[in-house]
Design an enzyme around this catalytic site. Structure first.
Site, PDB file in Angstrom:
ATOM      1  N   LYS A 175      -1.352  -9.523   2.989  1.00  0.00           N
ATOM      2  CA  LYS A 175      -0.169  -9.083   3.905  1.00  0.00           C
ATOM      3  C   LYS A 175      -1.637  -8.099   4.911  1.00  0.00           C
ATOM      4  O   LYS A 175      -2.428  -7.460   4.463  1.00  0.00           O
ATOM      5  CB  LYS A 175       0.919  -8.447   3.514  1.00  0.00           C
ATOM      6  CG  LYS A 175       1.626  -7.557   4.929  1.00  0.00           C
ATOM      7  CD  LYS A 175       3.310  -7.315   4.454  1.00  0.00           C
ATOM      8  CE  LYS A 175       2.989  -6.181   3.789  1.00  0.00           C
ATOM      9  NZ  LYS A 175       3.035  -5.004   4.254  1.00  0.00           N
ATOM     10  N   ASP A 216      -0.468  -6.437  -0.859  1.00  0.00           N
ATOM     11  CA  ASP A 216      -1.609  -5.682   1.109  1.00  0.00           C
ATOM     12  C   ASP A 216      -2.609  -5.406   1.268  1.00  0.00           C
ATOM     13  O   ASP A 216      -3.511  -5.347   0.054  1.00  0.00           O
ATOM     14  CB  ASP A 216      -0.723  -4.292   0.757  1.00  0.00           C
ATOM     15  CG  ASP A 216       0.673  -3.893   2.257  1.00  0.00           C
ATOM     16  OD1 ASP A 216       0.023  -4.483   2.967  1.00  0.00           O
ATOM     17  OD2 ASP A 216       1.041  -3.341   1.523  1.00  0.00           O
ATOM     18  N   ASP A 228       0.979  -1.413   0.030  1.00  0.00           N
ATOM     19  CA  ASP A 228       0.445   0.282  -0.108  1.00  0.00           C
ATOM     20  C   ASP A 228       0.944   0.783   0.297  1.00  0.00           C
ATOM     21  O   ASP A 228       0.141   2.334  -0.186  1.00  0.00           O
ATOM     22  CB  ASP A 228      -0.800   0.027   1.060  1.00  0.00           C
ATOM     23  CG  ASP A 228      -0.371   0.340   2.945  1.00  0.00           C
ATOM     24  OD1 ASP A 228       0.964   0.003   2.659  1.00  0.00           O
ATOM     25  OD2 ASP A 228      -0.794   0.596   3.312  1.00  0.00           O
ATOM     26  N   SER A 229       2.304   1.097  -0.090  1.00  0.00           N
ATOM     27  CA  SER A 229       3.580   1.926  -0.287  1.00  0.00           C
ATOM     28  C   SER A 229       3.218   3.093  -1.521  1.00  0.00           C
ATOM     29  O   SER A 229       2.797   3.836  -1.975  1.00  0.00           O
ATOM     30  CB  SER A 229       4.253   1.602  -0.339  1.00  0.00           C
ATOM     31  OG  SER A 229       4.559   0.446  -0.774  1.00  0.00           O
ATOM     32  N   GLU A 248       8.985  -3.856  10.204  1.00  0.00           N
ATOM     33  CA  GLU A 248       9.687  -2.585  10.347  1.00  0.00           C
ATOM     34  C   GLU A 248       9.654  -1.770  10.914  1.00  0.00           C
ATOM     35  O   GLU A 248       9.149  -1.642  12.023  1.00  0.00           O
ATOM     36  CB  GLU A 248       8.336  -2.102   8.990  1.00  0.00           C
ATOM     37  CG  GLU A 248       8.224  -0.545   9.065  1.00  0.00           C
ATOM     38  CD  GLU A 248       7.703  -0.133   7.461  1.00  0.00           C
ATOM     39  OE1 GLU A 248       6.703  -1.022   7.122  1.00  0.00           O
ATOM     40  OE2 GLU A 248       7.533   1.094   7.388  1.00  0.00           O
TER      41      GLU A 248
END
Ligand code: KIV
Length: 278
Positions: free
Chosen positions: A117, A87, A48-49, A186
Site C-alpha cells: 500500500k 504498507d 505503518d500505524s 481515509e
C-alpha cells in the site's frame, strides 16, 4: 466472501461487482493475525500505524522498511485465508523508481505480503504503474495521508471543499488507471467517499469515510480497545481489551504478592514438567 477460500487480489474487485463488503483490519504479529484471519477478515494490513500503536511513536513518519518487513514476516506466518498487504513507509517509494521497486520486492519476497500500500495520488502513479508492471499489486491511499502529517499540521478531515473533492476524484482515477487494485479513503466526507466509490471500478475501503465505501478498515488496536489512550471519533470499539488486560495483570500481581499463585499443593502436570526440561 463467506466461503473459506484464500483471498487473492482479483477477488476484491469481484466482491465490489457482487456488492459484497470487504473487511480489512490491521495486524502486526503472528498470533493476532491468526485470530483475525480465523474470524474471517478478508484483508490483513501491516499498517505503518504500527509506529504509533506498537512502537510508541507520535506519528507514522519514523517507521522504517525494516520495521514493516519484520512485522510483515510475522503476520504472513499467522495468516492463512486473509490477503496480507504491507504498507510502504514514508520515503521508501518517493526517491526513485529503482528504490521503490527494490523496497516493495523485499516486502513481497522476504516479508511474504501479497501486495503493498502506498499513500498519495498523481505524485505516485508512475511508481504504481512500474510496480504493477513488475507483478507487485498496489493498494492506493487517499484523503488523510498520515505520512504527510508535517505538511498537514494535524490529523484532520480532508476533501471538505468542492475543489479538494474534485482533486481527490482525479487522484483516484489516476491511481485506477495506473493499475492500483483498491483504494483506502481515509477521513473524508461520506458524500465524497460515495461519489468516488461510484466513479471507480476498483473497490474503495473506508476509514472515517462513512458507510458507502466497498469495504471498511480499522486499526485493530482501536477496534479491540487495546490502544485506548486516544480513540478517534469514527472508531467503534468491539472490545475493551486494554481495560481487560490491566485488570487481568493486576489480579496476577495480587495473586503473587498474596502467595496465591502458584498454588502450594497443585502438582505440576507431566506435560508441563517435560516442557520445563526441554
Ligand atoms: O497504517 C494503517 O494502519 C493504515 C490504515 C489506517 C488504513 O494505513
Amino acid at each position: 466472501m463467506s466461503e473459506l477460500k484464500k483471498i487473492r487480489v482479483p477477488d476484491l474487485k469481484k466482491m465490489k461487482q457482487h456488492g459484497d463488503k470487504i473487511v480489512m483490519l490491521t495486524a502486526y504479529d503472528a498470533t493476532m493475525a491468526r485470530l483475525i484471519d480465523q474470524a474471517g477478515v478478508d484483508v490483513l494490513l501491516v499498517g505503518d500505524s504500527l509506529g504509533m500503536v506498537i512502537l510508541g511513536h507520535k506519528t507514522t513518519v519514523p517507521v522504517t522498511l525494516e520495521d514493516i518487513l519484520y512485522h510483515t514476516k510475522a503476520v504472513a506466518r499467522g495468516a492463512n485465508r486473509s490477503l496480507v498487504v504491507a504498507d510502504m513507509p514514508f520515503m521508501t517509494y518517493q526517491i526513485s523508481i529503482e528504490e521503490t521497486l527494490r523496497n516493495a520486492t523485499r516486502l513481497i519476497q522476504e516479508g511474504g505480503a501479497s501486495a503493498v500500500k502506498i499513500e498519495g495520488g498523481r505524485m505516485v502513479t508512475e511508481a504504481v504503474r512500474r510496480l504493477v508492471d513488475a507483478g507487485i499489486p498496489v493498494m492506493g491511499h487517499l484523503g488523510l495521508q498520515p505520512q504527510s502529517i508535517h505538511k498537514l499540521g494535524a490529523f484532520r478531515k480532508q476533501a471538505k471543499t468542492g475543489d479538494a473533492a474534485e482533486n481527490l476524484f482525479e487522484d483516484a482515477h489516476a491511481l485506477e488507471k495506473s493499475g492500483a487494485f483498491a483504494l483506502v479513503l481515509e477521513a473524508i466526507p461520506k458524500e465524497v467517499a460515495r461519489e468516488a466509490t461510484s466513479r471507480l471500478r476498483i473497490p474503495t475501503i473506508g476509514i472515517g469515510a462513512g458507510p458507502h465505501c466497498d469495504g471498511q478498515v480499522l486499526v485493530s488496536y482501536d477496534a479491540l480497545g487495546i490502544y485506548d489512550e486516544f480513540v478517534p471519533t469514527f472508531v467503534k470499539q468491539y472490545a475493551h481489551l486494554g481495560r481487560d488486560i490491566r485488570a487481568a495483570v493486576a489480579n496476577y500481581a495480587e495473586d503473587i504478592r498474596k502467595g496465591r499463585f502458584p498454588e502450594q499443593n497443585k502438582p505440576i502436570p507431566i506435560s508441563a514438567s517435560k516442557r520445563l526440561d526441554a
